[in-house]
Design an enzyme around this catalytic site. Structure first.
Site, mmCIF file in Angstrom:
data_model
loop_
_atom_site.group_PDB
_atom_site.id
_atom_site.type_symbol
_atom_site.label_atom_id
_atom_site.label_comp_id
_atom_site.label_asym_id
_atom_site.label_seq_id
_atom_site.Cartn_x
_atom_site.Cartn_y
_atom_site.Cartn_z
ATOM 1 N N ARG A 173 39.810 39.074 43.316
ATOM 2 C CA ARG A 173 38.944 40.056 42.668
ATOM 3 C C ARG A 173 37.886 40.539 43.653
ATOM 4 O O ARG A 173 37.519 39.825 44.592
ATOM 5 C CB ARG A 173 38.263 39.433 41.446
ATOM 6 C CG ARG A 173 39.239 38.898 40.392
ATOM 7 C CD ARG A 173 38.484 38.204 39.273
ATOM 8 N NE ARG A 173 39.382 37.682 38.245
ATOM 9 C CZ ARG A 173 39.900 36.455 38.242
ATOM 10 N NH1 ARG A 173 39.585 35.607 39.228
ATOM 11 N NH2 ARG A 173 40.713 36.050 37.290
ATOM 12 N N LYS A 230 36.438 33.013 38.113
ATOM 13 C CA LYS A 230 35.768 33.017 36.823
ATOM 14 C C LYS A 230 35.523 31.585 36.362
ATOM 15 O O LYS A 230 36.370 30.714 36.519
ATOM 16 C CB LYS A 230 36.613 33.764 35.784
ATOM 17 C CG LYS A 230 36.706 35.264 36.030
ATOM 18 C CD LYS A 230 37.455 35.962 34.921
ATOM 19 C CE LYS A 230 37.460 37.483 35.113
ATOM 20 N NZ LYS A 230 38.184 38.181 34.033
ATOM 21 N N HIS A 242 40.762 46.575 42.072
ATOM 22 C CA HIS A 242 41.644 45.927 41.097
ATOM 23 C C HIS A 242 43.065 46.470 41.195
ATOM 24 O O HIS A 242 44.035 45.753 40.922
ATOM 25 C CB HIS A 242 41.099 46.112 39.686
ATOM 26 C CG HIS A 242 41.311 44.912 38.811
ATOM 27 N ND1 HIS A 242 40.687 43.710 39.038
ATOM 28 C CD2 HIS A 242 42.094 44.726 37.724
ATOM 29 C CE1 HIS A 242 41.072 42.832 38.122
ATOM 30 N NE2 HIS A 242 41.921 43.429 37.317
ATOM 31 N N ARG A 249 44.662 44.473 43.731
ATOM 32 C CA ARG A 249 45.032 43.176 43.148
ATOM 33 C C ARG A 249 46.355 43.290 42.398
ATOM 34 O O ARG A 249 47.247 42.464 42.552
ATOM 35 C CB ARG A 249 43.913 42.723 42.211
ATOM 36 C CG ARG A 249 44.137 41.402 41.478
ATOM 37 C CD ARG A 249 42.839 41.025 40.776
ATOM 38 N NE ARG A 249 42.983 40.011 39.760
ATOM 39 C CZ ARG A 249 42.964 38.697 39.998
ATOM 40 N NH1 ARG A 249 42.867 38.248 41.234
ATOM 41 N NH2 ARG A 249 43.060 37.833 39.002
ATOM 42 N N HIS A 294 44.573 33.177 37.388
ATOM 43 C CA HIS A 294 44.703 33.382 35.949
ATOM 44 C C HIS A 294 44.758 32.026 35.241
ATOM 45 O O HIS A 294 45.507 31.146 35.651
ATOM 46 C CB HIS A 294 45.980 34.162 35.622
ATOM 47 C CG HIS A 294 45.884 35.609 35.953
ATOM 48 N ND1 HIS A 294 47.007 36.405 36.155
ATOM 49 C CD2 HIS A 294 44.819 36.432 36.114
ATOM 50 C CE1 HIS A 294 46.622 37.636 36.430
ATOM 51 N NE2 HIS A 294 45.298 37.675 36.406
ATOM 52 N N TYR A 349 52.813 41.717 35.285
ATOM 53 C CA TYR A 349 53.329 42.208 36.560
ATOM 54 C C TYR A 349 54.850 42.191 36.595
ATOM 55 O O TYR A 349 55.460 42.929 37.359
ATOM 56 C CB TYR A 349 52.752 41.383 37.709
ATOM 57 C CG TYR A 349 51.250 41.502 37.789
ATOM 58 C CD1 TYR A 349 50.645 42.713 38.097
ATOM 59 C CD2 TYR A 349 50.439 40.411 37.511
ATOM 60 C CE1 TYR A 349 49.276 42.831 38.141
ATOM 61 C CE2 TYR A 349 49.057 40.520 37.553
ATOM 62 C CZ TYR A 349 48.483 41.740 37.866
ATOM 63 O OH TYR A 349 47.120 41.855 37.898
#
Length: 345
Positions: free
Chosen positions: A197, A221, A291, A294, A317, A326
């Site tokens: 990110r 995150k 993004h 990404r 993730h 994806y």
């Protein structure tokens, strides 16, 4: 509590004291216990204040009176005012998270939000560059003019001067300007090579780079740490940036930051987005964000045969479902190629 916008602050102050305290305690829980970012906490608080304001208007004077009908009424009102499906899904998630926390904290007799349904958010397929387009983008700083984030030429700004002040202000400003494309090349290479990110790449310190194994240490995150490999082109760009670029831009506010802004401080995500967009535009590519790079990295990994769970780990993730989108991108690209090439398509 993370500072919400002015309207939310006004609604927060108008809540009964017990409800206002519940909002503040929940924000503290998200920040300190769940380690959520300030942006995430602000979004939860905004949703929660809106919910409790609606509950008060329905006659709830105590948190224990909050029930499923109030939650559903709140979402229905959001829908009638034109909220998008993605917004409704997020607000329902905020309500469920607060309800679960309040029940554990003894503020609610039951977890009233556990059965709250929300519309499934419509997920559009992410924008993905072709391999040749991605290569053109990451190589653009070597061929084009410096990015809009060039350092100032005012020699009075010591944070824009190189470490070797004996070289003189004019030479220092020139070296700093020449360093910008090197920084931009590293930014683009790392975004595409690793799929991290934009906040993660801007948060990198020099010590987070393992040159021997070609791995970067990333804090994603929730403060979750992971290691992400990068390739030889990114290594070359890093070597050049650390050898010639960063020393010319380093200043009193640089600290250990890997990527630096015009005034010597850590490069911020907003500026990084502007850099990516500017190079994409001048390269004649579709509108591109970090993004999008990404998404592109993840799609190209899967198309090259990477395992889905490996890509999940690389992207950071927490759920495999976030990575599975994806696979749809790859299928759509295959179908497009089939329709274009097959005589009976």
């Amino acid at each position: 509590m993370s500072r919400p916008d002015r309207g939310t602050r006004a609604m927060h102050q108008a809540l009964p004291p017990a409800l206002r305290d519940a909002v503040d305690d929940f924000a503290e829980h998200l920040s300190r216990v769940r380690n959520r970012s300030a942006h995430t906490v602000r979004a939860y608080v905004t949703d929660l204040v809106s919910l409790l304001d609606h509950a008060v208007r329905m006659g709830c004077v105590d948190l224990a009176e909050l029930d499923l009908s109030v939650l559903r009424s709140w979402l229905a009102k959001q829908r009638t005012t034109g909220a998008a499906r993605t917004s409704l899904a997020r607000r329902a998630a905020s309500a469920r998270a607060f309800s679960a926390w309040a029940h554990r904290a003894g503020l609610l007799p039951a977890d009233v939000g556990a059965t709250l349904a929300s519309p499934r958010a419509h997920r559009e397929l992410p924008s993905v560059l072709r391999a040749d387009q991605a290569a053109a983008l990451v190589e653009a700083p070597s061929r084009q003019a410096p990015s809009p984030n060039a350092p100032p030429t005012n020699p009075a700004r010591t944070d824009a001067e190189p470490a070797d002040a004996a070289a003189g202000p004019a030479q220092g400003a020139a070296e700093a300007a020449e360093a910008v494309p090197l920084r931009d090349r590293v930014l683009l290479e790392l975004l595409y090579a690793t799929g991290v990110r934009v906040s993660e790449v801007c948060g990198l310190d020099v010590g987070d780079i393992d040159h021997g194994r070609r791995v970067i240490r990333v804090f994603g995150k929730g403060g979750r740490e992971r290691s992400v490999p990068y390739g030889v082109p990114a290594q070359r760009a890093l070597d050049e940036w650390l050898r010639r670029g960063r020393p010319a831009m380093v200043g009193a506010r640089s600290g250990d930051a890997l990527l630096l802004g015009a005034r010597g401080g850590r490069l911020n995500p907003t500026t990084a987005r502007q850099i990516v967009g500017a190079y994409a535009e001048t390269a004649g590519l579709p509108r591109t964000s970090p993004h999008d790079l990404r998404h592109t990295a993840a799609t190209h990994l899967l198309e090259g045969g990477a395992d889905l769970r490996a890509v999940q780990e690389l992207l950071g993730h927490s759920s495999l479902a976030s990575t599975q989108i994806y696979t749809h991108v790859s299928v759509e690209r295959l179908r497009a190629a089939y329709r274009q090439a097959h005589p009976r398509a």
